[in-house]
Design a protein around this motif. Sequence first.
Motif, PDB file in Angstrom:
ATOM      1  N   GLY A  85      39.505  37.177  44.930  1.00 57.12           N
ATOM      2  CA  GLY A  85      38.722  36.220  45.858  1.00 57.12           C
ATOM      3  C   GLY A  85      38.252  35.312  44.949  1.00 57.12           C
ATOM      4  N   GLY A  86      38.035  35.530  43.646  1.00 57.56           N
ATOM      5  CA  GLY A  86      37.227  34.633  42.771  1.00 57.56           C
ATOM      6  C   GLY A  86      35.945  34.970  42.371  1.00 57.56           C
ATOM      7  N   ARG A  87      35.519  36.245  42.854  1.00 56.66           N
ATOM      8  CA  ARG A  87      33.866  36.245  42.416  1.00 56.66           C
ATOM      9  C   ARG A  87      34.064  36.842  40.960  1.00 56.66           C
ATOM     10  NH1 ARG A  87      31.157  39.871  46.940  1.00 56.66           N
ATOM     11  NH2 ARG A  87      29.234  39.142  45.892  1.00 56.66           N
ATOM     12  N   GLU A  88      32.825  36.648  40.149  1.00 56.93           N
ATOM     13  CA  GLU A  88      32.839  36.903  38.885  1.00 56.93           C
ATOM     14  C   GLU A  88      31.387  37.605  38.723  1.00 56.93           C
ATOM     15  OE1 GLU A  88      35.463  34.625  35.896  1.00 56.93           O
ATOM     16  OE2 GLU A  88      33.616  33.552  36.450  1.00 56.93           O
ATOM     17  N   PHE A  89      31.285  38.813  37.884  1.00 52.26           N
ATOM     18  CA  PHE A  89      30.082  39.327  37.564  1.00 52.26           C
ATOM     19  C   PHE A  89      29.864  39.637  36.001  1.00 52.26           C
ATOM     20  CE2 PHE A  89      31.394  40.579  41.813  1.00 52.26           C
ATOM     21  CZ  PHE A  89      30.118  40.375  42.555  1.00 52.26           C
TER      22      PHE A  89
ATOM     23  N   MET B   8      39.949  52.284  37.300  1.00 53.11           N
ATOM     24  CA  MET B   8      39.172  51.305  36.790  1.00 53.11           C
ATOM     25  C   MET B   8      37.989  50.865  37.815  1.00 53.11           C
ATOM     26  SD  MET B   8      41.825  48.555  34.856  1.00 53.11           S
ATOM     27  CE  MET B   8      40.631  47.298  35.408  1.00 53.11           C
ATOM     28  N   ASN B   9      37.497  52.034  38.558  1.00 54.57           N
ATOM     29  CA  ASN B   9      36.012  51.726  39.225  1.00 54.57           C
ATOM     30  C   ASN B   9      35.261  51.638  37.886  1.00 54.57           C
ATOM     31  OD1 ASN B   9      36.962  52.025  41.879  1.00 54.57           O
ATOM     32  ND2 ASN B   9      37.085  54.268  41.292  1.00 54.57           N
ATOM     33  N   LEU B  10      34.309  50.556  37.986  1.00 47.31           N
ATOM     34  CA  LEU B  10      33.369  50.067  36.791  1.00 47.31           C
ATOM     35  C   LEU B  10      32.023  50.273  37.283  1.00 47.31           C
ATOM     36  CD1 LEU B  10      35.188  46.870  35.759  1.00 47.31           C
ATOM     37  CD2 LEU B  10      35.504  49.103  34.927  1.00 47.31           C
ATOM     38  N   VAL B  11      31.110  50.712  36.403  1.00 48.47           N
ATOM     39  CA  VAL B  11      29.593  50.666  36.569  1.00 48.47           C
ATOM     40  C   VAL B  11      28.958  49.707  35.749  1.00 48.47           C
ATOM     41  CG1 VAL B  11      27.541  51.978  36.545  1.00 48.47           C
ATOM     42  CG2 VAL B  11      29.699  53.171  37.295  1.00 48.47           C
ATOM     43  N   LEU B  12      28.410  48.770  36.078  1.00 55.02           N
ATOM     44  CA  LEU B  12      27.697  47.666  35.276  1.00 55.02           C
ATOM     45  C   LEU B  12      26.329  47.901  35.600  1.00 55.02           C
ATOM     46  CD1 LEU B  12      30.067  44.627  36.158  1.00 55.02           C
ATOM     47  CD2 LEU B  12      30.169  46.094  34.421  1.00 55.02           C
ATOM     48  N   ASP B  13      25.474  47.654  34.455  1.00 53.46           N
ATOM     49  CA  ASP B  13      24.283  47.626  34.390  1.00 53.46           C
ATOM     50  C   ASP B  13      23.537  46.205  34.131  1.00 53.46           C
ATOM     51  OD1 ASP B  13      21.879  48.684  34.531  1.00 53.46           O
ATOM     52  OD2 ASP B  13      21.395  49.376  32.578  1.00 53.46           O
ATOM     53  N   ASN B  14      22.500  45.976  34.711  1.00 51.80           N
ATOM     54  CA  ASN B  14      21.866  44.633  34.574  1.00 51.80           C
ATOM     55  C   ASN B  14      22.837  43.529  35.110  1.00 51.80           C
ATOM     56  OD1 ASN B  14      19.592  45.659  33.087  1.00 51.80           O
ATOM     57  ND2 ASN B  14      20.650  45.524  31.391  1.00 51.80           N
TER      58      ASN B  14
ATOM     59  N   VAL C  50      40.581  41.841  39.079  1.00 53.85           N
ATOM     60  CA  VAL C  50      41.495  41.103  38.353  1.00 53.85           C
ATOM     61  C   VAL C  50      41.660  41.241  37.051  1.00 53.85           C
ATOM     62  CG1 VAL C  50      42.638  38.789  38.224  1.00 53.85           C
ATOM     63  CG2 VAL C  50      41.675  39.509  40.362  1.00 53.85           C
ATOM     64  N   TYR C  51      40.538  41.215  36.506  1.00 56.85           N
ATOM     65  CA  TYR C  51      40.361  41.243  34.990  1.00 56.85           C
ATOM     66  C   TYR C  51      39.097  41.694  34.345  1.00 56.85           C
ATOM     67  CZ  TYR C  51      38.545  36.561  34.054  1.00 56.85           C
ATOM     68  OH  TYR C  51      37.695  35.216  34.027  1.00 56.85           O
ATOM     69  N   VAL C  52      38.948  42.377  33.167  1.00 56.43           N
ATOM     70  CA  VAL C  52      37.744  42.574  32.768  1.00 56.43           C
ATOM     71  C   VAL C  52      37.574  41.972  31.029  1.00 56.43           C
ATOM     72  CG1 VAL C  52      36.246  44.305  31.658  1.00 56.43           C
ATOM     73  CG2 VAL C  52      37.603  44.658  33.648  1.00 56.43           C
ATOM     74  N   SER C  53      36.820  41.062  30.812  1.00 60.53           N
ATOM     75  CA  SER C  53      36.758  40.541  29.620  1.00 60.53           C
ATOM     76  C   SER C  53      35.537  40.865  28.639  1.00 60.53           C
ATOM     77  CB  SER C  53      36.619  38.920  29.647  1.00 60.53           C
ATOM     78  OG  SER C  53      36.598  38.321  28.461  1.00 60.53           O
TER      79      SER C  53
END
Length: 72
Positions: free
Chosen positions: A23-27, A38-44, A68-71
Amino acid sequence: MSQRPLDVLNEALNSPVIVRLKGGREFRGELQGYDMHMNLVLDNAEELKENEASKKLGTIIVRGDTVVYVSP
């Protein structure tokens, strides 16, 4: 020797990453953890719009089947 995807995630722990979702969202945030799905936990974490932070979110969990990807 090439690395497996989870090996790359393991090396990126506690480091800033950018995650793009279907859907194009980026974090952007610090990768605190992941699992074999590939469930991810992101802080800040913050949502990016047009490569600029638009909303600060704190700690979030990203469902692996939307990634879609993790950079690193």
